[in-house]
Each structure stands twice: as C-alpha cells, then as structure tokens.
Design an enzyme around this catalytic site. Structure first.
Site, mmCIF file in Angstrom:
data_model
loop_
_atom_site.group_PDB
_atom_site.id
_atom_site.type_symbol
_atom_site.label_atom_id
_atom_site.label_comp_id
_atom_site.label_asym_id
_atom_site.label_seq_id
_atom_site.Cartn_x
_atom_site.Cartn_y
_atom_site.Cartn_z
ATOM 1 N N HIS A 38 0.858 -1.201 0.000
ATOM 2 C CA HIS A 38 0.000 0.000 0.000
ATOM 3 C C HIS A 38 0.894 1.253 0.000
ATOM 4 C CE1 HIS A 38 -3.124 2.751 1.387
ATOM 5 N NE2 HIS A 38 -4.002 1.791 1.567
ATOM 6 N N GLU A 47 -0.797 1.236 -5.366
ATOM 7 C CA GLU A 47 -0.601 0.002 -4.619
ATOM 8 C C GLU A 47 -0.561 -1.209 -5.561
ATOM 9 O OE1 GLU A 47 -3.704 -0.035 -1.598
ATOM 10 O OE2 GLU A 47 -3.818 2.134 -1.758
#
Ligand code: TA6
Length: 307
Positions: free
Chosen positions: A175, A279
């Site tokens: 992320h 991400e």
C-alpha cells in the site's frame, strides 16, 4: 517521533556482520532497521516489515511519503511508507470486527537474512511472526516473508506459502504512499483501457479512458492489470516507474482534504496534497488461491527516472 536519547543498538552482531545495516529501538519498544549503503538510505519498522523511507543517493527528494504525525505505537499501522496489507485487502469479507487490510501490517516480524549484493544494494529478508492474535484471524498454517532490496531501485517480494492441506485465498497489497509535488498536477500513466471498481461510487465499474489525474477524493481498484505504471511529476522533474509481477490489481488512493482532515494521522492540513498511494495488489476478484505446499509471490520494483 523517535528520541535520539532513547535509541539503542539491539543487534550488534548483525550490525557487525552486515555493513550498512543498523538496528535501533525507540521509546515505545518498536524496533527499526536503518540502511545506509553506497546507493540509498532506507528505514524499515520491524512491526509490519513496514518500509518507512527510501531515497536513492542520486535523488534530491524522498520517494516515499511519510506523515509528519504518523503514530509509532505497538498494534497500529504507520501512516505512510509501505504498509503490507495481508491476508485480505480492505474490509474482511465476512467479519467486520476484524481490522481492515488484515493484520500483517501490525504484527512483529523478524529478520531472517541480510546481505550486501554485488551491485552495492542491501537485501533483507523478514518473516512474519505468529502471535496468538494472528492465529485467531487466520487459522490456516502459512508462512509470510518479504524480501526488501534497497539500492538505486527499491524492490519488495512478498511470498505467501500455504502450509495447510487445503487451498486458501489471500487478498494483499503493498500500500505504497509516494511523495509527489502536488497531487493535483501529476498524472499516472499505464492504466488506459483498464477496468476499475470505484470505491467512491459504491464500487461502480468503469473503464479508464485517459492518464489518471486528480481533482477530488480518489479510491479505485484497477483490475486484471499487470503493466508498469508511471507517476509523472513535472513539479519534481521526475517519473516514478512501478514494475510488478504476481499482481493483477493496482489500487490508487488519495482521500483529499475533507477526509484527510478527519484522519488523526495525515499530517498538517495540506500534507495530503504531497501524497499519492499507488498500490501493487491482488484485490476483489483478483484475490489469489494458493494450493497446499505452493508459494505465491507478489513483487514490485520502484525506479526514479528523470523527465
Ligand atoms: O487502498 C485504499 C484504501 O483501501 C482506502 O479505501 C483507504 O481507506 C485507505 O486504503 C487507507 O486505509 P487505512 O486502513 O490504512 O486507513
């Protein structure tokens, strides 16, 4: 933040053995690895195997965004850098009492190997430890490792091994929060003609028609895509190239002003403007089924290119 006076060495043997690697502990008892080699600097929190910073020595600016009021406490994810979302992405599919994005980002990890590569990069392999809390949330036997290679590029290889006698499914994401000059002036290239689910509009499905640009809250899961993405940032005169494998989703997120101001750890009022999450993931229908005894690896490499 970490007080210099509270910092102490916790693994002098490893420090001696592995040049460029230093272990420190802060006043909350969290442990960190600092890397300073000929090519780059980086810092990794052992909680979550969380890369907090990476900056090649050839670059003037940090590549990753780290909130100025990120929280460094046991059991909470750090806002910024590269949280590891695993074994599910977003809300748990059936149990809303479980933490969004899984538990790997707040678990303790340990270093299992470290070496200096011939090209001068530092390679560190970490393995997630399994306290009772993680066993409660995922009862199947598994092994999760991440290999982080810090050099002129930054590479992460997240490997899940199924140690059960039946298949299981994981959702996952690296992320990554990138530092940008101004989210309103950048473009993300590489996702034209790609199907996405738009979380801002109740996961409505659409197809991307242009380079991605930003003028408000943005939260999309691009699906069935394994191509390179580029963050084109004229303000910093650079492009960040994101090359991946073992990943079929790319998630892009910026909460914009109103939501950022409701979050306690997004930094100063306008700090969100200097951040974009891109991400590398396997999310929604791209979640991965792993057969018994098999290992699935999701990898990404970041490279800064001049414009
Ligand atoms: O990846 C985007 C996202 O799932 C957003 O929906 C947003 O909630 C973000 O992650 C941050 O999640 P966190 O649990 O770290 O606050």
């Amino acid at each position: 933040m970490i007080q210099a006076s509270a910092v102490k060495k916790i693994n002098p043997v490893a420090e001696a053995e592995h040049h460029h690697v230093r272990f420190i502990r802060d006043e909350s008892g969290l442990d960190y690895i600092e890397i300073d080699n000929d090519l780059a600097t980086a810092k990794i929190a052992l909680q979550g195997a969380h890369v907090m910073s990476w900056q090649p020595k050839s670059q003037q600016h940090p590549v990753l965004w780290l909130s100025s009021n990120a929280r460094y406490v046991p059991g909470r994810s750090i806002r910024g850098g590269i949280p590891i979302c695993w074994p599910w992405f977003g809300a748990h599919p059936t149990d809303s009492t479980l933490c969004p994005h899984g538990f790997a980002r707040v678990m303790p990890w340990q270093v299992v190997d470290a070496e200096t590569l011939n090209n001068g990069a530092t390679r560190i392999e970490l393995q997630m430890l399994e306290p009772a809390e993680s066993k409660r949330q995922l009862s199947y036997p598994h092994l999760l490792t991440v290999t982080i290679t810090v050099g002129e590029t930054l590479r992460l290889d997240l490997a899940t091994t199924n140690k059960a006698d039946h298949p299981f499914m994981v959702g996952e994401a690296l992320h990554t929060y990138f530092h940008v000059s101004d989210v309103a002036t950048i473009q993300i290239k590489g996702l034209e003609d790609t199907l996405y689910a738009d979380k801002v509009f109740n996961y409505e499905r659409r197809v991307e028609t242009h380079d991605v640009q930003f003028n408000g809250e943005f939260d999309r899961v691009y699906l069935n895509t394994n191509v390179d993405c580029m963050i084109h940032d004229a303000g910093l005169n650079r492009q960040i190239r994101i090359s991946k494998s073992g990943s079929q989703s790319t998630v892009i997120w910026n909460p914009w002003g109103e939501k950022s101001n409701q979050m306690v750890d997004m930094g100063k009022p306008d700090e969100w403007r200097e951040m974009i999450c891109v991400e590398t993931a396997n999310a929604l229908e791209n979640s991965v089924v792993i057969s018994p005894g098999r290992t699935h690896t999701m990898s990404v490499e970041y490279r800064v290119e001049s414009l």
